[in-house]
Design a protein around this motif. Sequence first.
Motif, PDB file in Angstrom:
ATOM      1  N   GLN A  36      16.041  -5.929  53.473  1.00 36.02           N
ATOM      2  CA  GLN A  36      17.268  -5.660  54.220  1.00 36.02           C
ATOM      3  C   GLN A  36      17.811  -4.271  53.895  1.00 36.02           C
ATOM      4  OE1 GLN A  36      18.456  -7.798  56.593  1.00 36.02           O
ATOM      5  NE2 GLN A  36      19.775  -6.098  57.136  1.00 36.02           N
ATOM      6  N   ASN A  40      18.095  -1.192  56.550  1.00 36.31           N
ATOM      7  CA  ASN A  40      19.361  -0.490  56.782  1.00 36.31           C
ATOM      8  C   ASN A  40      19.218   1.014  56.548  1.00 36.31           C
ATOM      9  OD1 ASN A  40      20.786  -2.790  57.485  1.00 36.31           O
ATOM     10  ND2 ASN A  40      21.506  -3.163  55.413  1.00 36.31           N
ATOM     11  N   ASN A  44      19.785   3.949  59.275  1.00 41.64           N
ATOM     12  CA  ASN A  44      20.703   5.069  59.043  1.00 41.64           C
ATOM     13  C   ASN A  44      19.993   6.409  59.225  1.00 41.64           C
ATOM     14  OD1 ASN A  44      22.830   3.353  58.506  1.00 41.64           O
ATOM     15  ND2 ASN A  44      22.528   3.410  56.299  1.00 41.64           N
TER      16      ASN A  44
END
Length: 179
Positions: A36, A40, A44
């Motif tokens: 996870q 992420n 980004n």
Amino acid sequence: MVIWFLFGAMCMLVVLLMLAYVKFVALNKAAAAAWQQLDNNMKNRAELIPSLALSAASFDELDRPFIYELTGLKDSCRKAGSLQERVRCESEITQKFKKVFTAAMKHPELKTDEHFLKLQKSIIHAESKVQHSKKKYNSAARDFNTITGVIPLNLIAKMFEFEPYEYFDFDPSLDKVIQ
């Protein structure tokens, strides 16, 4: 006496089974959390693509199809159906970043352009976070995969349907290109 021995052995087996299950769950959660975080960080990093594409459009060395490919990578990574597709896509983003920064090195005026320098610094920071998260995920996946491959724990893993994790491996960072 034999009954007590068998009862004790069964209790010990149940306790060992429970401990193994708890270990599997803990390692599985660690790998899922690491994935996870990696996901992420990659998302980004992908958010910086439009700004980089805009900057790259001013370079004569980079043609229009390259810019379109660069901007299309963000969506294709999100739509990747398998880990292999995601690895390929993320590796392609890194390669495109390298190509843009290599082209940028031919433009000495960019060394003083605050916007480009800030974008470059943001991309290097994002890439660094991706690399760190990749290592953390691969480490968690290795720990989980190691325990699922040990006899008799592999039987317990199969019994509870724990599947090994795939490793996430792609070309490392931009540090060498930008410096």
